[in-house]
Design a protein around this motif. Structure first.
Motif, mmCIF file in Angstrom:
data_model
loop_
_atom_site.group_PDB
_atom_site.id
_atom_site.type_symbol
_atom_site.label_atom_id
_atom_site.label_comp_id
_atom_site.label_asym_id
_atom_site.label_seq_id
_atom_site.Cartn_x
_atom_site.Cartn_y
_atom_site.Cartn_z
ATOM 1 N N THR A 97 -0.406 9.560 -1.473
ATOM 2 C CA THR A 97 0.164 8.257 -1.001
ATOM 3 C C THR A 97 -1.219 7.533 -0.670
ATOM 4 O O THR A 97 -1.513 6.344 -1.324
ATOM 5 N N SER A 99 -4.291 8.043 -1.927
ATOM 6 C CA SER A 99 -4.936 7.886 -3.190
ATOM 7 C C SER A 99 -4.260 6.756 -4.058
ATOM 8 O O SER A 99 -4.624 5.883 -5.007
ATOM 9 N N SER A 100 -2.949 6.797 -4.082
ATOM 10 C CA SER A 100 -2.108 5.872 -4.965
ATOM 11 C C SER A 100 -2.482 4.430 -4.503
ATOM 12 O O SER A 100 -2.352 3.285 -5.345
ATOM 13 N N VAL A 101 -2.627 4.087 -3.295
ATOM 14 C CA VAL A 101 -3.049 2.930 -2.712
ATOM 15 C C VAL A 101 -4.224 2.438 -3.627
ATOM 16 O O VAL A 101 -4.102 1.078 -3.929
ATOM 17 N N TYR A 104 -3.127 2.126 -7.362
ATOM 18 C CA TYR A 104 -1.969 1.215 -7.580
ATOM 19 C C TYR A 104 -1.637 0.257 -6.306
ATOM 20 O O TYR A 104 -0.528 0.675 -6.007
ATOM 21 N N PRO A 105 -2.509 -0.681 -5.876
ATOM 22 C CA PRO A 105 -2.393 -1.295 -4.725
ATOM 23 C C PRO A 105 -0.829 -2.106 -4.617
ATOM 24 O O PRO A 105 -0.560 -2.190 -3.395
ATOM 25 N N THR A 106 -0.181 -2.305 -5.735
ATOM 26 C CA THR A 106 0.998 -2.900 -5.585
ATOM 27 C C THR A 106 2.281 -2.290 -5.749
ATOM 28 O O THR A 106 3.334 -2.618 -5.667
ATOM 29 N N THR A 107 2.022 -0.922 -6.283
ATOM 30 C CA THR A 107 3.147 -0.176 -6.590
ATOM 31 C C THR A 107 2.626 1.460 -6.318
ATOM 32 O O THR A 107 3.202 2.430 -6.974
ATOM 33 N N TRP A 108 2.070 1.630 -4.979
ATOM 34 C CA TRP A 108 1.650 2.810 -4.448
ATOM 35 C C TRP A 108 2.959 3.769 -4.372
ATOM 36 O O TRP A 108 3.990 3.343 -4.062
ATOM 37 N N TYR A 110 5.143 5.889 -2.152
ATOM 38 C CA TYR A 110 5.699 6.377 -0.697
ATOM 39 C C TYR A 110 6.406 7.371 -0.701
ATOM 40 O O TYR A 110 6.632 8.038 0.436
ATOM 41 N N THR A 169 7.425 1.126 -7.590
ATOM 42 C CA THR A 169 6.503 2.365 -7.160
ATOM 43 C C THR A 169 6.201 3.189 -8.500
ATOM 44 O O THR A 169 7.312 3.382 -9.250
#
Length: 235
Positions: A97, A99-101, A104-108, A110, A169
């Motif tokens: 989670t 790392s994905s932020v 992909y800041p807008t589709t991280w 969760y 996401t």
């Protein structure tokens, strides 16, 4: 994804199934990366053929989770081992989670596949000694979801409004209906419905090896592929 069992309870055929899913997942993510960099025109999130392909991958992983859970816990519940496996999965899920932020800041992410397995594992253990109930509940969950009578959407809408999770996401594996596949996997292993004995073969052995190291491969394959494609594009 092989944290639900130790070596005593390993099953070669389940490892092969998990390895097969890993290969398909790498192919899926490679194609996703190609589309992300504009080198392919398909949409892996919307095109029906890609959605079916992803469903096959997720189903294979989750069947293996249910089958492995049965092998590891149906005779004796080792609470320490279960807690250790679940905590490891939770830590990996949190890492993914975070790392994905950054990626992909807008589709991280969760609640991706690892998050799902972290939740599904302790739930599955409640059913390993009740395989008939497990398959009934599993089928009911999938059926009710298909009919639109059972869904996570109200919780999702509340979470978007109150917690701030993204509306979209890059990876979502909802507890409903996917927990149903895990519960079916318990029954499959209990009834030895996956009793095909694979012969010693180079391909099967390699798939089994991938299956035994599936969590590690899951963690490293996408950064490696994405980084290589990014480097190529930057040339």
């Amino acid at each position: 994804m092989n944290l639900t069992e130790n070596r005593v309870y390993r099953c070669f055929e389940v490892d092969v199934l998990r390895g097969f899913a890993i290969v398909l997942m790498v192919i899926f993510h490679f194609c996703y990366d190609l589309a992300t960099f504009g080198w392919a025109s398909f949409n892996t999130g919307q095109d029906i053929e890609w959605r079916i392909f992803r469903a096959i991958i997720v189903s294979s992983f989750l069947l293996a989770v249910g089958m492995s859970s049965y092998l590891a816990y149906h005779k004796h519940l080792n609470v320490s081992k279960l807690a250790n496996a679940t905590c490891k999965l939770i830590l990996v899920a949190v890492f993914l989670t975070i790392s994905s932020v950054f990626m992909y800041p807008t589709t991280w992410v969760y609640f991706g596949i690892i998050h799902l397995i972290a939740v599904a594992l302790p739930i599955s253990v409640l059913f390993v000694r009740r395989p008939t109930i497990s398959v009934i509940v599993g089928i009911l969950v999938i059926l009710l979801y298909s009919l639109g009578w059972l869904t996570m959407e109200p919780i999702w809408r509340w979470s978007v409004s109150n917690i701030g999770i993204p509306k979209k996401t890059v990876d979502l594996a909802s507890l409903i209906p996917w927990i149903g596949v895990v519960l079916i996997g318990i029954f499959v292993m209990h009834k030895h419905m996956f009793s095909i004995k694979l012969p010693e073969h180079y391909i099967f052995n390699k798939l089994g090896m991938l299956g035994r190291h599936s969590l590690t491969i899951y963690l490293v394959h996408q950064p490696i592929m994405y980084g290589m494609l990014l480097a190529i594009k930057s040339m």
